[in-house]
Design a protein around this motif. Structure first.
Motif, PDB file in Angstrom:
ATOM      1  N   THR A 281      12.839  55.871  -4.777  1.00  0.00           N
ATOM      2  CA  THR A 281      12.067  55.276  -3.697  1.00  0.00           C
ATOM      3  C   THR A 281      12.871  54.169  -3.013  1.00  0.00           C
ATOM      4  O   THR A 281      13.464  53.322  -3.681  1.00  0.00           O
ATOM      5  N   CYS A 282      12.881  54.206  -1.689  1.00  0.00           N
ATOM      6  CA  CYS A 282      13.566  53.180  -0.907  1.00  0.00           C
ATOM      7  C   CYS A 282      12.515  52.421  -0.109  1.00  0.00           C
ATOM      8  O   CYS A 282      11.758  53.017   0.660  1.00  0.00           O
ATOM      9  N   ILE A 283      12.451  51.121  -0.290  1.00  0.00           N
ATOM     10  CA  ILE A 283      11.403  50.306   0.309  1.00  0.00           C
ATOM     11  C   ILE A 283      11.977  49.483   1.458  1.00  0.00           C
ATOM     12  O   ILE A 283      12.958  48.753   1.279  1.00  0.00           O
ATOM     13  N   VAL A 284      11.373  49.608   2.651  1.00  0.00           N
ATOM     14  CA  VAL A 284      11.776  48.757   3.771  1.00  0.00           C
ATOM     15  C   VAL A 284      11.274  47.351   3.478  1.00  0.00           C
ATOM     16  O   VAL A 284      10.071  47.074   3.534  1.00  0.00           O
ATOM     17  N   ALA A 285      12.212  46.458   3.147  1.00  0.00           N
ATOM     18  CA  ALA A 285      11.841  45.111   2.713  1.00  0.00           C
ATOM     19  C   ALA A 285      11.689  44.139   3.878  1.00  0.00           C
ATOM     20  O   ALA A 285      10.903  43.201   3.802  1.00  0.00           O
ATOM     21  N   ALA A 286      12.442  44.347   4.954  1.00  0.00           N
ATOM     22  CA  ALA A 286      12.389  43.391   6.060  1.00  0.00           C
ATOM     23  C   ALA A 286      12.963  43.999   7.332  1.00  0.00           C
ATOM     24  O   ALA A 286      13.900  44.808   7.280  1.00  0.00           O
ATOM     25  N   ARG A 287      12.356  43.597   8.447  1.00  0.00           N
ATOM     26  CA  ARG A 287      12.918  43.900   9.772  1.00  0.00           C
ATOM     27  C   ARG A 287      13.498  42.590  10.291  1.00  0.00           C
ATOM     28  O   ARG A 287      12.762  41.638  10.550  1.00  0.00           O
ATOM     29  N   LEU A 288      14.796  42.558  10.436  1.00  0.00           N
ATOM     30  CA  LEU A 288      15.479  41.328  10.788  1.00  0.00           C
ATOM     31  C   LEU A 288      15.665  41.235  12.301  1.00  0.00           C
ATOM     32  O   LEU A 288      15.548  42.232  13.020  1.00  0.00           O
ATOM     33  N   PRO A 289      15.944  40.028  12.814  1.00  0.00           N
ATOM     34  CA  PRO A 289      16.120  39.861  14.261  1.00  0.00           C
ATOM     35  C   PRO A 289      17.215  40.783  14.811  1.00  0.00           C
ATOM     36  O   PRO A 289      18.249  41.003  14.167  1.00  0.00           O
ATOM     37  N   THR A 290      16.973  41.307  15.992  1.00  0.00           N
ATOM     38  CA  THR A 290      17.914  42.228  16.628  1.00  0.00           C
ATOM     39  C   THR A 290      19.239  41.534  16.920  1.00  0.00           C
ATOM     40  O   THR A 290      19.271  40.387  17.374  1.00  0.00           O
ATOM     41  N   LEU A 291      20.336  42.237  16.655  1.00  0.00           N
ATOM     42  CA  LEU A 291      21.683  41.752  16.975  1.00  0.00           C
ATOM     43  C   LEU A 291      22.135  42.448  18.251  1.00  0.00           C
ATOM     44  O   LEU A 291      22.079  43.672  18.345  1.00  0.00           O
ATOM     45  N   TYR A 298      29.035  49.272  27.500  1.00  0.00           N
ATOM     46  CA  TYR A 298      27.596  49.287  27.257  1.00  0.00           C
ATOM     47  C   TYR A 298      27.194  48.083  26.413  1.00  0.00           C
ATOM     48  O   TYR A 298      28.039  47.389  25.848  1.00  0.00           O
ATOM     49  N   ARG A 299      25.882  47.854  26.362  1.00  0.00           N
ATOM     50  CA  ARG A 299      25.337  46.771  25.547  1.00  0.00           C
ATOM     51  C   ARG A 299      24.507  47.390  24.427  1.00  0.00           C
ATOM     52  O   ARG A 299      23.632  48.218  24.679  1.00  0.00           O
ATOM     53  N   LEU A 300      24.803  46.986  23.202  1.00  0.00           N
ATOM     54  CA  LEU A 300      24.153  47.566  22.031  1.00  0.00           C
ATOM     55  C   LEU A 300      23.162  46.586  21.424  1.00  0.00           C
ATOM     56  O   LEU A 300      23.514  45.440  21.137  1.00  0.00           O
ATOM     57  N   HIS A 301      21.934  47.040  21.254  1.00  0.00           N
ATOM     58  CA  HIS A 301      20.900  46.257  20.567  1.00  0.00           C
ATOM     59  C   HIS A 301      20.699  46.903  19.194  1.00  0.00           C
ATOM     60  O   HIS A 301      20.192  48.019  19.081  1.00  0.00           O
ATOM     61  N   LEU A 302      21.102  46.180  18.177  1.00  0.00           N
ATOM     62  CA  LEU A 302      21.108  46.723  16.829  1.00  0.00           C
ATOM     63  C   LEU A 302      19.972  46.095  16.024  1.00  0.00           C
ATOM     64  O   LEU A 302      19.946  44.879  15.812  1.00  0.00           O
ATOM     65  N   GLN A 303      19.017  46.925  15.604  1.00  0.00           N
ATOM     66  CA  GLN A 303      17.889  46.456  14.803  1.00  0.00           C
ATOM     67  C   GLN A 303      18.204  46.627  13.318  1.00  0.00           C
ATOM     68  O   GLN A 303      18.249  47.743  12.807  1.00  0.00           O
ATOM     69  N   PRO A 304      18.444  45.527  12.592  1.00  0.00           N
ATOM     70  CA  PRO A 304      18.734  45.656  11.161  1.00  0.00           C
ATOM     71  C   PRO A 304      17.456  45.860  10.352  1.00  0.00           C
ATOM     72  O   PRO A 304      16.497  45.102  10.484  1.00  0.00           O
ATOM     73  N   LEU A 305      17.460  46.871   9.508  1.00  0.00           N
ATOM     74  CA  LEU A 305      16.362  47.115   8.582  1.00  0.00           C
ATOM     75  C   LEU A 305      16.889  46.957   7.165  1.00  0.00           C
ATOM     76  O   LEU A 305      17.816  47.659   6.763  1.00  0.00           O
ATOM     77  N   GLN A 306      16.313  46.024   6.433  1.00  0.00           N
ATOM     78  CA  GLN A 306      16.737  45.831   5.047  1.00  0.00           C
ATOM     79  C   GLN A 306      15.918  46.737   4.139  1.00  0.00           C
ATOM     80  O   GLN A 306      14.688  46.704   4.148  1.00  0.00           O
ATOM     81  N   VAL A 307      16.617  47.571   3.400  1.00  0.00           N
ATOM     82  CA  VAL A 307      15.975  48.514   2.497  1.00  0.00           C
ATOM     83  C   VAL A 307      16.461  48.225   1.076  1.00  0.00           C
ATOM     84  O   VAL A 307      17.677  48.144   0.836  1.00  0.00           O
ATOM     85  N   ASP A 308      15.534  48.075   0.155  1.00  0.00           N
ATOM     86  CA  ASP A 308      15.895  47.769  -1.234  1.00  0.00           C
ATOM     87  C   ASP A 308      15.728  49.016  -2.099  1.00  0.00           C
ATOM     88  O   ASP A 308      14.706  49.712  -2.019  1.00  0.00           O
ATOM     89  N   LEU A 309      16.742  49.271  -2.911  1.00  0.00           N
ATOM     90  CA  LEU A 309      16.637  50.342  -3.902  1.00  0.00           C
ATOM     91  C   LEU A 309      15.834  49.827  -5.088  1.00  0.00           C
ATOM     92  O   LEU A 309      16.039  48.691  -5.536  1.00  0.00           O
ATOM     93  N   ASP A 310      14.913  50.639  -5.606  1.00  0.00           N
ATOM     94  CA  ASP A 310      14.080  50.159  -6.716  1.00  0.00           C
ATOM     95  C   ASP A 310      14.670  50.477  -8.085  1.00  0.00           C
ATOM     96  O   ASP A 310      14.044  50.274  -9.105  1.00  0.00           O
ATOM     97  N   ALA A 311      15.906  50.992  -8.072  1.00  0.00           N
ATOM     98  CA  ALA A 311      16.615  51.217  -9.340  1.00  0.00           C
ATOM     99  C   ALA A 311      18.093  50.955  -9.096  1.00  0.00           C
ATOM    100  O   ALA A 311      18.563  50.951  -7.964  1.00  0.00           O
ATOM    101  N   HIS A 312      18.823  50.735 -10.181  1.00  0.00           N
ATOM    102  CA  HIS A 312      20.252  50.460 -10.034  1.00  0.00           C
ATOM    103  C   HIS A 312      20.973  51.723  -9.561  1.00  0.00           C
ATOM    104  O   HIS A 312      20.789  52.798 -10.148  1.00  0.00           O
ATOM    105  N   PRO A 313      21.791  51.621  -8.511  1.00  0.00           N
ATOM    106  CA  PRO A 313      22.435  52.817  -7.959  1.00  0.00           C
ATOM    107  C   PRO A 313      23.593  53.339  -8.775  1.00  0.00           C
ATOM    108  O   PRO A 313      24.125  54.405  -8.473  1.00  0.00           O
ATOM    109  N   ALA A 314      23.997  52.624  -9.814  1.00  0.00           N
ATOM    110  CA  ALA A 314      25.117  53.082 -10.655  1.00  0.00           C
ATOM    111  C   ALA A 314      26.320  53.461  -9.805  1.00  0.00           C
ATOM    112  O   ALA A 314      26.991  54.455 -10.050  1.00  0.00           O
ATOM    113  N   ARG A 315      26.579  52.632  -8.823  1.00  0.00           N
ATOM    114  CA  ARG A 315      27.737  52.782  -7.928  1.00  0.00           C
ATOM    115  C   ARG A 315      27.677  54.064  -7.103  1.00  0.00           C
ATOM    116  O   ARG A 315      28.688  54.589  -6.660  1.00  0.00           O
TER     117      ARG A 315
END
Length: 347
Positions: A281-291, A298-315
């Motif tokens: 399961t991947c949980i959207v933890a936060a929507r951060l301010p647009t960069l 062109y001009r790029l508007h980048l919306q960062p979405l922070q997603v947390d893994l609920d288990a260790h990814p083991a690399r």
């Protein structure tokens, strides 16, 4: 015999010109070349510390050619226009492989090297070898456009042709290295874009723009062009160790060769990618301010979405163009502006 225009410029240079810039000390073709590439679209004050660090790490063309591209991009980080760094690396390898680490002394040969056009080739050969070549960088364009009242944007072919003709006409056959530096210095310190110091200029008597009383009308401004607006999502995938997943971007294009956040057109595409690569399961933890980042086309508007893994990814995903990165850890690669801006915002 030095033409009157050039003579006035040289007299001014002897009294007021810049003679202590780091690349003016031992001006080998290599040192001059690096400085000229760095100075493209970048001011001297910004370039100086970058140049010092670059020369310390890459003191000669062989060291630069043999280095991993990541090392080159790392030292370029924050200077922008990263194609310049990639071209430096590519050209260093060509000089190593085709010219036995000795830069060509013919301007036509020099112009075949990546990132080196007519004016840059001329500047390198003039400043390092004293060859008599006219240059036409942004500063020199401004001086000549005002002196001769050349109307129009300097990037327009007809206007550019006129400026090259004037540059060639004023070229002295003696003291060419000093003359080249002097023309750049005058544009940078006297004949500036705004508030030019005309009363201190040695060319004021013959300057048509000064006589007209409107030096700021020259050169003409670039036609305005509305930049397309683009949007994208930046995935800030965080594991239980607080590390974020970075992707090594392709060698060309925006942020080419740098490490950046994975980007997606929308949340559906991002969710599909996460489901494909992470069986948890991947949980959207936060929507951060647009960069917002403005590029040349062109001009790029980048919306960062922070997603947390609920288990260790083991690399999971480590290697093959992916890595887990934590702020303030040692990393030899170059980071994109989006990554650097993100970590600056959370400090």
């Amino acid at each position: 015999m030095i033409p009157e225009f050039a003579n006035k410029v040289l007299i001014w240079f002897d009294q007021h010109g810049r003679k202590d810039l780091p690349w003016q000390q031992h001006p080998t073709p290599y040192r001059v070349w690096v400085s000229e590439i760095m100075l493209q679209q970048t001011q001297v004050a910004t370039v100086i510390p970058y140049y010092g660090r670059f020369m310390q790490r890459f003191p000669d063309v062989l060291t630069l050619a043999d280095a991993p591209q990541d090392d080159v991009l790392k030292l370029w980080e924050g200077l922008g226009y990263y194609s310049r760094a990639r071209n430096l690396h590519k050209t260093a390898q060509r000089v190593r492989d085709e010219y036995a680490c000795v830069f060509p002394t013919d301007r036509a040969d020099m112009e075949t090297l990546s990132g080196i056009g007519r004016s840059t080739a001329a500047a390198i050969l003039s400043l390092s070898h004293g060859q008599a070549h006219a240059i036409l960088d942004g500063n020199v364009k401004r001086v000549l456009a005002r002196y001769h009242a050349v109307a129009g944007w300097s990037g327009e072919p007809r206007t550019l042709k006129q400026l090259w003709e004037h540059a060639e006409h004023h070229l002295p056959t003696q003291r060419n290295a000093d003359y080249t530096q002097a023309m750049m210095d005058m544009g940078a310190t006297l004949c500036t874009r705004s508030k030019p110091l005309c009363l201190l200029c040695p060319l004021q008597d013959g300057c048509k723009a000064f006589q007209q009383g409107k030096p700021q009308d020259y050169p003409g401004k670039r036609p305005k062009k509305d930049l397309p607006e683009k949007t994208a999502l930046a995935l800030l995938l965080r594991n239980n160790d607080g590390e974020l997943l970075l992707q090594h971007r392709p060698p060309t294009g925006i942020w080419g060769g740098l490490w950046s956040f994975p980007e997606f057109a929308d949340e559906t595409a991002m969710a599909d990618w996460l489901a494909q690569h992470f069986a948890q399961t991947c949980i959207v933890a936060a929507r951060l301010p647009t960069l917002t980042h403005t590029f040349s086309h062109y001009r790029l508007h980048l919306q960062p979405l922070q997603v947390d893994l609920d288990a260790h990814p083991a690399r999971i995903m480590e290697g093959n163009g992916w890595l887990w990165y934590k702020a303030d850890t040692h990393f030899t690669g170059g980071l994109s502006a989006a990554v650097r801006q993100f970590f600056q915002n959370i400090e």
